[in-house]
Design an enzyme around this catalytic site. Structure first.
Site, PDB file in Angstrom:
ATOM      1  CB  CYS A 172      -2.717  -0.429   9.029  1.00 55.68           C
ATOM      2  SG  CYS A 172      -1.322   0.697   9.122  1.00 55.68           S
ATOM      3  CG  ASN A 188      -0.393  -0.234   2.505  1.00 59.20           C
ATOM      4  OD1 ASN A 188       0.728  -0.713   2.627  1.00 59.20           O
ATOM      5  ND2 ASN A 188      -1.126   0.114   3.555  1.00 59.20           N
ATOM      6  CD  GLU A 191       4.535  -0.180  13.253  1.00 52.68           C
ATOM      7  OE1 GLU A 191       3.334   0.066  13.472  1.00 52.68           O
ATOM      8  OE2 GLU A 191       5.449   0.134  14.030  1.00 52.68           O
TER       9      GLU A 191
END
Length: 476
Positions: A284, A154, A250
């Site tokens: 996220c 992303n 993460e």
């Protein structure tokens, strides 16, 4: 159509037995073919990185590491449009959002350049202890060695740099495994760093599917730390594989954003539109659970609907596009299926919900319950769920009732309430009068619970990529 491969010790490996296609997410056109790395390549990449660390990087002075990173920042600024077009092509990111990613990456390199010169330790007052007279104590930051970095699709440039730049700043070497869906940015990044003067072998890149490469990338004895951004399933598997090695993860979230009646509703609706639908919600920290005080629920919902329906959907290469495709049709199908499932369980679609290939209309859901996947799981799609509330304690408990805890947003003009929620929300970061999606690249960033462990943000990543070494001197 390009053919790209791994980069080991400055050599591009294009003749591997296994290949993978890289498709344009918008129209499914073939844009590149990957020559996939082998297990032998993994071992070679790590061994090269170890050799380069011992021979060059651990001996390189701070001013030289700083110079390389600063030059890379300047070169990236010069090449920004090339990088932006590459990101847009391979990730399906609207071109203006891709330019924003490049702008952030320029800053990441500059921050790392500055931090390379700030790696200060402490002088320990040894005579504070009985018997410590005429002794000098020094604590200094030292690099760990080889860092394995595994990054997602992303933000194929900026998230890679959040691992590579601090590693270089402190004097480590890196083996990077980028997402197989977005490999082109990593090759451009490698060339950029070489042009900036990074020693050959300090950055090695392995292309191919993570399912085959992750275990040797993590378990090799020369690897001293693993840093990963991606799904929770893969992340916690890496954590298990790493054993005693330090790991930064993460991972995902279903970020709560809370709108109180005293908020600037127009501003909040704009912020949530950006937060929930930037890059088709594939971040996220995208806003997902939107809690709205009951007295202003209808007003806010109408404002949000108007802004969402005004988004321009289409080809990410076109300047006017604000919402492009999801990364694959399978990803879009999965998100649409979750929406349909929620509707079958009693949710209603206020706007959106339709899918056309990889394009999913920006969707607002109402009448949801906390057990629906669109609420309790990470949807990672252009969708938000509106949830009314009446009491502060009620919404605080609802926001915290999640396996995730990355970032949250709170919109209110009451400073006491703002500080209460900043303290009591169970997330790694809380934004007041800003959405959960906001991230600046020098701030500490990382989640708790299922959202991960450790912190990124250049200075904070450097702390995790270095060790504190004590040196004692006795005067005789």
């Amino acid at each position: 159509m390009q053919k790209i491969g791994s980069v080991l010790n400055g050599e591009h490996r294009l003749q591997e037995e296994k290949t993978m296609d890289v498709l344009n997410p918008f129209n499914q056109e073939l844009i590149a073919t990957i020559a996939c790395a082998s297990i032998e390549d993994v071992h070679e990449a790590i061994e090269v990185a170890q050799q380069t660390f011992n021979a060059t990087m651990r001996k390189m002075p701070a001013h030289e590491r700083s110079r390389i990173l600063r030059k890379a920042s300047l070169l990236l600024e010069e090449r920004s449009e090339q990088f932006a077009k590459t990101i847009s092509l391979e990730a399906g990111k609207p071109i203006n959002e891709a330019r924003g990613e490049v702008t952030r990456a320029v800053q990441v390199l500059l921050f790392a350049s500055e931090e390379a010169k700030r790696l200060a330790g402490d002088q320990i007052p040894m005579d504070s202890a009985i018997g410590g007279e005429r002794q000098i104590g020094i604590a200094k930051r030292v690099p760990l060695g080889v860092i394995t970095a595994i990054t997602p699709f992303n933000f194929p440039l900026n998230l890679a740099l959040h691992k590579i730049a601090p590693a270089i700043a402190v004097g480590n070497t890196v083996v990077l495994k980028p997402a197989e869906k977005t490999p082109l940015s990593s090759i451009l990044l490698y060339e950029l760093l070489q042009d900036a003067g990074l020693p050959k072998g300090a950055l090695n890149i392995l292309q191919g599917p993570g399912t085959e490469l992750v275990e040797p990338l993590v378990k090799h004895p020369f690897v001293k730390k693993v840093t990963f951004t991606g799904s929770g399933k893969v992340g916690w598997h890496i954590h298990e594989l790493a054993g005693k090695k330090p790991v930064t993860l993460e991972l995902g979230s279903n970020a709560p954003n809370i709108i109180f009646a005293d908020a600037d509703l127009e501003y909040a609706a704009s912020a949530i539109t950006m937060s929930g639908f930037t890059f088709a919600g594939q971040a996220c920290v995208s806003a997902q659970r939107i809690y709205v005080e009951q007295s202003v629920y209808d007003q806010f919902a109408q404002l949000l609907q108007e802004k969402v329906e005004a988004l321009v959907i289409g080809n990410p290469a076109e300047e006017q596009t604000q919402l492009g495709p999801m990364i694959t049709e399978d990803a879009a199908i999965r998100a649409a299926t979750w929406i349909e499932e929620a509707v079958s369980q009693g949710a209603t679609i206020r706007t959106g919900g339709k899918r056309n290939g990889t394009l999913l209309e920006p969707t607002i859901l109402e009448n949801v319950t906390k057990s629906m996947q669109v609420v309790c799981m990470e949807v990672f799609a252009p969708m938000v769920a509106l949830i009314p509330f009446t009491e502060e304690d009620e919404v605080l408990a609802a926001a915290n009732d999640s396996d995730y805890g990355l970032q949250a947003g709170v919109f209110t003009s009451d400073i006491n309430r703002a500080l209460k929620f900043a303290e009591e929300l169970e997330t790694g970061g809380v934004w007041i009068n800003e959405s959960s999606v906001r991230r600046f690249d020098h701030m500490p960033y990382g989640g708790i619970k299922e959202s991960g462990t450790g912190k990124e943000g250049i200075r904070y990543a450097i702390e995790g990529m270095s060790d504190l070494k004590f040196i004692g001197i006795k005067l005789i």
